[in-house]
Design a protein around this motif. Structure first.
Motif, mmCIF file in Angstrom:
data_model
loop_
_atom_site.group_PDB
_atom_site.id
_atom_site.type_symbol
_atom_site.label_atom_id
_atom_site.label_comp_id
_atom_site.label_asym_id
_atom_site.label_seq_id
_atom_site.Cartn_x
_atom_site.Cartn_y
_atom_site.Cartn_z
ATOM 1 N N GLU A 137 0.829 -1.214 0.000
ATOM 2 C CA GLU A 137 0.000 0.000 0.000
ATOM 3 C C GLU A 137 0.861 1.261 0.000
ATOM 4 O OE1 GLU A 137 -2.575 -0.366 3.376
ATOM 5 O OE2 GLU A 137 -3.630 -2.094 2.528
ATOM 6 N N ARG A 138 2.078 1.179 0.504
ATOM 7 C CA ARG A 138 2.985 2.335 0.548
ATOM 8 C C ARG A 138 3.447 2.748 -0.844
ATOM 9 N NH1 ARG A 138 0.881 1.314 4.492
ATOM 10 N NH2 ARG A 138 -0.253 3.070 3.719
ATOM 11 N N GLU A 139 3.301 1.865 -1.815
ATOM 12 C CA GLU A 139 3.700 2.201 -3.186
ATOM 13 C C GLU A 139 2.924 3.418 -3.684
ATOM 14 O OE1 GLU A 139 4.742 -0.170 -7.260
ATOM 15 O OE2 GLU A 139 3.044 -0.897 -6.092
ATOM 16 N N ALA A 140 1.644 3.510 -3.329
ATOM 17 C CA ALA A 140 0.813 4.648 -3.747
ATOM 18 C C ALA A 140 1.308 5.957 -3.127
ATOM 19 C CB ALA A 140 -0.642 4.401 -3.355
ATOM 20 N N GLU A 141 2.063 5.858 -2.028
ATOM 21 C CA GLU A 141 2.614 7.046 -1.372
ATOM 22 C C GLU A 141 3.994 7.403 -1.922
ATOM 23 O OE1 GLU A 141 2.611 6.255 2.824
ATOM 24 O OE2 GLU A 141 0.493 5.717 2.812
ATOM 25 N N GLY A 142 4.430 6.668 -2.940
ATOM 26 C CA GLY A 142 5.693 6.991 -3.583
ATOM 27 C C GLY A 142 6.898 6.206 -3.108
ATOM 28 N N TYR A 143 6.683 5.186 -2.304
ATOM 29 C CA TYR A 143 7.818 4.369 -1.854
ATOM 30 C C TYR A 143 8.295 3.478 -2.994
ATOM 31 C CZ TYR A 143 7.159 5.836 2.952
ATOM 32 O OH TYR A 143 7.068 6.582 4.096
ATOM 33 N N ALA A 144 9.614 3.368 -3.124
ATOM 34 C CA ALA A 144 10.215 2.566 -4.188
ATOM 35 C C ALA A 144 10.363 1.107 -3.789
ATOM 36 C CB ALA A 144 11.581 3.126 -4.565
ATOM 37 N N GLY A 145 10.385 0.827 -2.485
ATOM 38 C CA GLY A 145 10.548 -0.547 -2.034
ATOM 39 C C GLY A 145 10.848 -0.645 -0.560
ATOM 40 N N LEU A 146 11.478 -1.767 -0.195
ATOM 41 C CA LEU A 146 11.835 -2.063 1.188
ATOM 42 C C LEU A 146 13.348 -2.135 1.316
ATOM 43 C CD1 LEU A 146 9.476 -5.152 1.731
ATOM 44 C CD2 LEU A 146 8.881 -2.731 1.955
ATOM 45 N N LEU A 147 13.846 -1.675 2.438
ATOM 46 C CA LEU A 147 15.235 -1.908 2.813
ATOM 47 C C LEU A 147 15.170 -2.847 4.006
ATOM 48 C CD1 LEU A 147 18.269 -1.515 2.663
ATOM 49 C CD2 LEU A 147 18.002 0.558 4.044
ATOM 50 N N VAL A 148 15.555 -4.086 3.779
ATOM 51 C CA VAL A 148 15.461 -5.116 4.802
ATOM 52 C C VAL A 148 16.781 -5.205 5.563
ATOM 53 C CG1 VAL A 148 14.995 -7.555 5.242
ATOM 54 C CG2 VAL A 148 13.858 -6.392 3.343
ATOM 55 N N ASN A 149 16.699 -5.120 6.882
ATOM 56 C CA ASN A 149 17.858 -5.251 7.780
ATOM 57 C C ASN A 149 19.039 -4.370 7.376
ATOM 58 O OD1 ASN A 149 16.503 -7.073 9.377
ATOM 59 N ND2 ASN A 149 17.469 -8.861 8.493
ATOM 60 N N PRO A 150 18.910 -3.041 7.523
ATOM 61 C CA PRO A 150 20.038 -2.172 7.194
ATOM 62 C C PRO A 150 21.298 -2.650 7.923
ATOM 63 C CG PRO A 150 18.139 -0.895 7.926
ATOM 64 C CD PRO A 150 17.797 -2.326 8.117
ATOM 65 N N GLY A 151 22.403 -2.652 7.218
ATOM 66 C CA GLY A 151 23.659 -3.114 7.804
ATOM 67 C C GLY A 151 24.340 -4.120 6.899
ATOM 68 N N ASP A 152 25.084 -5.034 7.503
ATOM 69 C CA ASP A 152 25.871 -6.010 6.736
ATOM 70 C C ASP A 152 25.024 -6.913 5.850
ATOM 71 O OD1 ASP A 152 28.121 -5.003 7.924
ATOM 72 O OD2 ASP A 152 28.243 -6.572 9.457
ATOM 73 N N TYR A 153 23.812 -7.227 6.277
ATOM 74 C CA TYR A 153 22.970 -8.166 5.534
ATOM 75 C C TYR A 153 21.772 -7.463 4.896
ATOM 76 C CZ TYR A 153 25.840 -11.542 7.938
ATOM 77 O OH TYR A 153 26.911 -12.258 8.388
ATOM 78 N N ALA A 154 21.955 -6.204 4.534
ATOM 79 C CA ALA A 154 20.868 -5.419 3.949
ATOM 80 C C ALA A 154 20.507 -5.916 2.555
ATOM 81 C CB ALA A 154 21.268 -3.946 3.876
ATOM 82 N N VAL A 155 19.219 -5.811 2.250
ATOM 83 C CA VAL A 155 18.708 -6.188 0.933
ATOM 84 C C VAL A 155 17.673 -5.148 0.518
ATOM 85 C CG1 VAL A 155 17.496 -7.941 -0.402
ATOM 86 C CG2 VAL A 155 19.018 -8.642 1.439
ATOM 87 N N LEU A 156 17.788 -4.652 -0.719
ATOM 88 C CA LEU A 156 16.777 -3.757 -1.284
ATOM 89 C C LEU A 156 15.761 -4.594 -2.055
ATOM 90 C CD1 LEU A 156 18.761 -0.730 -2.738
ATOM 91 C CD2 LEU A 156 17.218 -0.726 -0.789
ATOM 92 N N VAL A 157 14.489 -4.369 -1.768
ATOM 93 C CA VAL A 157 13.416 -5.096 -2.446
ATOM 94 C C VAL A 157 12.534 -4.069 -3.151
ATOM 95 C CG1 VAL A 157 11.410 -6.598 -2.170
ATOM 96 C CG2 VAL A 157 13.412 -6.917 -0.696
ATOM 97 N N PRO A 158 12.589 -4.000 -4.479
ATOM 98 C CA PRO A 158 11.725 -3.078 -5.215
ATOM 99 C C PRO A 158 10.255 -3.457 -5.031
ATOM 100 C CG PRO A 158 13.503 -3.895 -6.614
ATOM 101 C CD PRO A 158 13.513 -4.719 -5.374
ATOM 102 N N MET A 159 9.383 -2.461 -4.964
ATOM 103 C CA MET A 159 7.946 -2.707 -4.772
ATOM 104 C C MET A 159 7.389 -3.625 -5.859
ATOM 105 S SD MET A 159 6.508 -1.563 -2.097
ATOM 106 C CE MET A 159 6.630 -0.328 -0.841
ATOM 107 N N GLU A 160 7.859 -3.442 -7.083
ATOM 108 C CA GLU A 160 7.345 -4.270 -8.174
ATOM 109 C C GLU A 160 7.632 -5.750 -7.919
ATOM 110 O OE1 GLU A 160 5.327 -5.598 -11.263
ATOM 111 O OE2 GLU A 160 5.287 -3.550 -10.536
#
Length: 162
Positions: free
Chosen positions: A101-124
């Motif tokens: 639902e945050r995609e409608a607010e302009g979010y590009a995705g998720l940043l999971v576990n910022p730090g050494d094991y971070a992963v970017l997950v695009p909304m699409e």
């Protein structure tokens, strides 16, 4: 003090070995969906929660954590001290829907576990993953499915009790 990698970190390490970036994110999403809850850092108050976000070149990202302890560690590193009211736990399926639902607010995705094991997950990719999950019956208790596993990957997941 360095964090001892947990099972989720192990999954992220395994996903990083994959050469295909789309497949890598699918592996991480499968690992996230296997969790009972997703955790969010509350920058607001108990009465008016505000989930933390980060601004990057690609856009705004919602911060998502695989466990509450990671939020405490982030606060410790920032010298802010731990505060239980700063953790929002949402059951996995509801969290996934809320994030979409945050995609409608302009979010590009998720940043999971910022730090050494971070992963970017695009909304699409999150949307495609959720759609595929729903097509398969949307059964949370039956585990998760990762498309096109190699024999080596399947052995890895079986050895780790999944």
């Amino acid at each position: 003090m360095a964090r001892i990698p947990d099972r989720f970190d192990l999954w992220v390490r395994k996903a990083r070995e994959c050469g295909d970036p789309v497949r890598r994110v699918d592996l991480v999403l499968g690992s996230l969906v296997a969790l009972g809850d997703w955790y969010f850092f509350n920058q607001g108050s108990k009465q008016k929660p505000q989930v933390a976000e980060v601004e990057m070149e690609q856009g705004r990202y919602v911060l998502v954590f695989s466990d509450a302890g990671r939020i405490g560690e982030m606060l410790d590193e920032a010298g802010r001290g731990r505060d239980g009211e700063k953790v929002i736990a949402i059951p996995t399926i509801a969290a996934m829907a809320w994030c979409l639902e945050r995609e409608a607010e302009g979010y590009a995705g998720l940043l999971v576990n910022p730090g050494d094991y971070a992963v970017l997950v695009p909304m699409e990719q999150l949307r495609v993953f959720e759609d595929d999950w729903k097509k398969r019956g949307a059964r949370e208790a039956s585990g998760f499915w990762i498309p096109n596993l190699t024999t080596e990957e399947e052995d890895f997941w079986q050895e780790n009790g999944l």
